[in-house]
Design a protein around this motif. Structure first.
Motif, mmCIF file in Angstrom:
data_model
loop_
_atom_site.group_PDB
_atom_site.id
_atom_site.type_symbol
_atom_site.label_atom_id
_atom_site.label_comp_id
_atom_site.label_asym_id
_atom_site.label_seq_id
_atom_site.Cartn_x
_atom_site.Cartn_y
_atom_site.Cartn_z
ATOM 1 N N TYR A 1 1.912 2.176 -4.986
ATOM 2 C CA TYR A 1 0.612 1.226 -5.643
ATOM 3 C C TYR A 1 0.998 1.409 -7.062
ATOM 4 O O TYR A 1 1.794 2.288 -7.380
ATOM 5 N N ARG A 2 1.320 0.192 -7.396
ATOM 6 C CA ARG A 2 1.382 -0.380 -8.757
ATOM 7 C C ARG A 2 0.584 -1.290 -9.501
ATOM 8 O O ARG A 2 -0.639 -1.329 -9.138
ATOM 9 N N ILE B 1 -1.326 8.484 -11.364
ATOM 10 C CA ILE B 1 -1.781 7.858 -10.815
ATOM 11 C C ILE B 1 -0.840 8.335 -9.162
ATOM 12 O O ILE B 1 -0.247 7.923 -9.029
ATOM 13 N N ALA B 2 -1.469 8.403 -7.857
ATOM 14 C CA ALA B 2 -1.576 9.165 -7.365
ATOM 15 C C ALA B 2 -1.353 8.458 -5.874
ATOM 16 O O ALA B 2 -0.494 7.499 -5.057
ATOM 17 N N ASN B 3 -2.815 7.587 -5.756
ATOM 18 C CA ASN B 3 -3.252 6.975 -4.651
ATOM 19 C C ASN B 3 -4.448 6.478 -4.990
ATOM 20 O O ASN B 3 -5.310 7.342 -5.852
ATOM 21 N N SER B 4 -5.698 5.453 -4.059
ATOM 22 C CA SER B 4 -6.388 4.783 -4.020
ATOM 23 C C SER B 4 -6.653 4.632 -2.644
ATOM 24 O O SER B 4 -6.204 4.316 -1.926
ATOM 25 N N LYS B 5 -8.425 4.997 -2.444
ATOM 26 C CA LYS B 5 -8.951 4.565 -1.445
ATOM 27 C C LYS B 5 -9.958 3.253 -1.715
ATOM 28 O O LYS B 5 -10.493 3.337 -2.378
ATOM 29 N N GLN B 6 -9.424 2.179 -1.049
ATOM 30 C CA GLN B 6 -9.449 0.628 -0.833
ATOM 31 C C GLN B 6 -10.601 -0.142 0.262
ATOM 32 O O GLN B 6 -10.185 1.000 1.492
ATOM 33 N N LYS B 7 -11.010 -0.635 -0.423
ATOM 34 C CA LYS B 7 -12.027 -1.166 0.892
ATOM 35 C C LYS B 7 -12.192 -2.861 0.368
ATOM 36 O O LYS B 7 -11.656 -3.313 -0.908
ATOM 37 N N ALA C 1 -3.789 3.098 -0.481
ATOM 38 C CA ALA C 1 -2.960 3.104 -1.122
ATOM 39 C C ALA C 1 -2.356 4.368 -1.699
ATOM 40 O O ALA C 1 -2.344 5.083 -2.387
ATOM 41 N N PHE D 1 -12.305 -3.797 6.064
ATOM 42 C CA PHE D 1 -11.023 -3.302 5.596
ATOM 43 C C PHE D 1 -10.990 -2.135 5.290
ATOM 44 O O PHE D 1 -11.137 -1.620 3.696
ATOM 45 N N THR E 1 0.745 5.500 -4.432
ATOM 46 C CA THR E 1 2.596 5.704 -5.563
ATOM 47 C C THR E 1 3.516 5.970 -4.624
ATOM 48 O O THR E 1 4.459 6.025 -5.353
ATOM 49 N N LEU F 1 1.190 -1.321 -0.215
ATOM 50 C CA LEU F 1 -0.115 0.197 0.264
ATOM 51 C C LEU F 1 0.265 1.299 -0.095
ATOM 52 O O LEU F 1 0.733 2.572 -0.161
ATOM 53 N N ASN F 2 2.157 0.952 0.066
ATOM 54 C CA ASN F 2 2.705 2.190 0.535
ATOM 55 C C ASN F 2 3.228 2.080 -1.636
ATOM 56 O O ASN F 2 4.273 3.539 -1.343
#
Lengths: 229, 244
Positions: free
Chosen positions: A73-74, A166-172, B237, B233, B239, A70-71
């Motif tokens: 993201y690819r 792409i910079a980040n993503s909020k996920q569940k 994430a 959860f 990049t 998660l640090n």
């Protein structure tokens, strides 16, 4: 309980995935425990997904899971290759649709927003691992076509063709029961529990680029987050 | 200042400095009266004032407790103040009260696995705390927690049914602030299924984390088995590599 952890330590440090563990008799002797004690420790490790037991053949280190960091993201391809597995992705459908209320609620996008809906089946070592439904906003990647995502990473296409970073993503992560299509494609029983991995992806300007919901085999992936080394 | 206000202030200080932790029982009015060399009624007045202000609560026949924080959304202790936590577990309902059942606790010696995770010598004792965590009295998670016992004085005597482990650790200045975490879904954890009152073979989250405090020391290693039907959860994430 503690014996299982000591065995796990041994596996982490001295074994590779797929490697056979010594015969139970030898392991019991080297840890100086009874066979039954050893067996219950091995049961625990099987439950945790650390080892696989094969009746009358022996015990083996379980295949390693694809590790989503998660640090960092690819693309999923990078993660699969990152654990030394062969990557393959097959494009199932590519269509342009307008999103409905459900997405509106989930993803804060207005009803009727146009997206490219891309459904793909992802393989690791030629075994189907995930059914992925990706929705890329048309206004962010106008003119995206099948060729762009066929056997290619969506993220690298977005970067190279549309100059989107792409910079980040909020996920569940939750658990659902596999539906007909999912069970057929992932080669599991219908209603078997599977991981639902969903997220919304932002670019470096904070704009929504994509949202996805993927159905993944439970034992094929793990997520890690590191805040120190 | 009236006498009871003085006592009230003294007790409040003890709560704030962590001498009394949330959930912990205070001494009886009689004992405190003796300790502060005042009349028992004075202590009673101080208790009344603290109860009214929401610092303590009284339970008939059980005594007086330091009041627990009222969690809005559950984070099974994971979501800590500096927001640098990564993966967060959220239960599906609001206004949840967390309670614990201690399955076992005690000192573990000579575990290579645990000393490796905690980055301590093989000869250093580890305190093990195994708990079932309840949300509104329903089991949510089984947690196996290990901390280096040398950081904590009286950890073996602590009542972790009522006292939060993190409150306790914070009182020694050893609150984990940064976490390395690992999340998996697993199938079939028989023993945990029993504690969580779910069917054998049901899926569970397996969440493992190592916590580091502000002094860059590892203070905790936890393995948590969490119900999928009660919890989800979430995480972000990024990049960018954000390691410090």
């Amino acid at each position: 309980m503690f014996l299982s952890r000591e065995i796990e330590y041994l596996i982490e440090n001295e074994y590779r995935e797929g490697q056979a563990l010594p015969p139970e008799r030898d392991m019991a002797a080297s840890f100086d425990v009874q066979r039954d004690t050893l067996r219950s420790a091995l049961d625990l490790l099987e439950q945790k997904g650390i080892i696989l037991k094969r009746e009358r053949i022996g015990n083996f280190v379980a295949p390693s899971r694809v590790r989503f960091d998660l640090n960092k993201y690819r693309s999923t391809k990078r993660y699969i290759e990152g654990v030394g597995k062969k990557h393959k992705v097959i494009l199932l459908t590519f269509e342009k649709i307008s999103i409905d209320r459900r997405h509106d609620e989930d993803y804060l996008l207005p009803e009727g927003t146009l997206v490219y809906r891309i459904m793909r089946l992802r393989y690791a070592n030629d075994i189907p691992m995930a059914l992925e439904r990706s929705h890329v906003l048309c206004e962010m990647a106008s003119g995206l076509n099948e060729e762009d995502v066929h056997k290619k990473s969506i993220y690298s296409t977005l970067k190279n063709k549309f100059n989107i970073t792409i910079a980040n993503s909020k996920q569940k992560v939750t658990v659902i029961k596999a539906n007909g299509l999912e069970s057929e494609l992932l080669k599991i029983e219908r209603d078997e529990p599977v991981m639902r991995y969903e997220g919304i992806v932002y670019d470096s300007k904070g704009r929504i680029v994509e949202f996805f919901d993927n159905t993944i085999l439970m034992d094929s992936v793990e997520f890690v987050s590191q805040s120190f080394v | 200042m009236t006498k009871y206000r003085e006592i009230e202030k003294k007790i409040l200080e003890e709560i704030k400095n962590g001498h009394y932790l949330p959930g912990e029982t205070l001494e009886s009015e009689r004992i405190l009266a003796k300790k502060y060399e005042v009349n028992r009624m004075t202590v009673k007045h101080a208790f009344d004032a603290l109860t009214e202000k929401g610092y303590i609560e009284r339970s008939h026949g059980k005594g007086t407790f330091v009041k627990k924080k009222n969690f809005e959304k559950l984070d099974l202790d994971f979501d800590k103040e500096d927001g640098n936590t990564g993966i967060t577990a959220l239960v599906e309902w609001h206004g949840i009260m967390i309670s614990n059942k201690v399955l076992s606790k005690g000192i573990v010696n000579g575990s290579r696995y645990l000393s490796d995770k905690l980055r301590i010598g093989l000869d250093e004792p580890v305190f093990a705390l195994h708990r079932v965590r309840y949300g509104n009295e329903e089991p949510i998670a089984v947690e196996y927690t290990y901390v280096p016992s040398s950081y904590f004085g009286n950890i073996g005597e602590m009542d972790f049914k009522n006292v939060s482990l993190y409150d306790y650790m914070a009182s020694f200045g050893k609150l984990p602030k940064k976490f390395n975490q690992k999340l998996r879904l697993i199938e079939n954890a028989e023993k945990e299924a029993e504690h969580l009152k779910i069917k054998k073979g049901s899926p569970l989250y397996y969440f493992e984390f190592i916590g580091m405090d502000g002094d860059m020391e590892i203070v905790e290693y936890t393995e948590s088995y969490i119900r999928c039907d009660k919890c989800e959860f979430r995480f972000t994430a990024t990049t960018k590599k954000s390691l410090v």
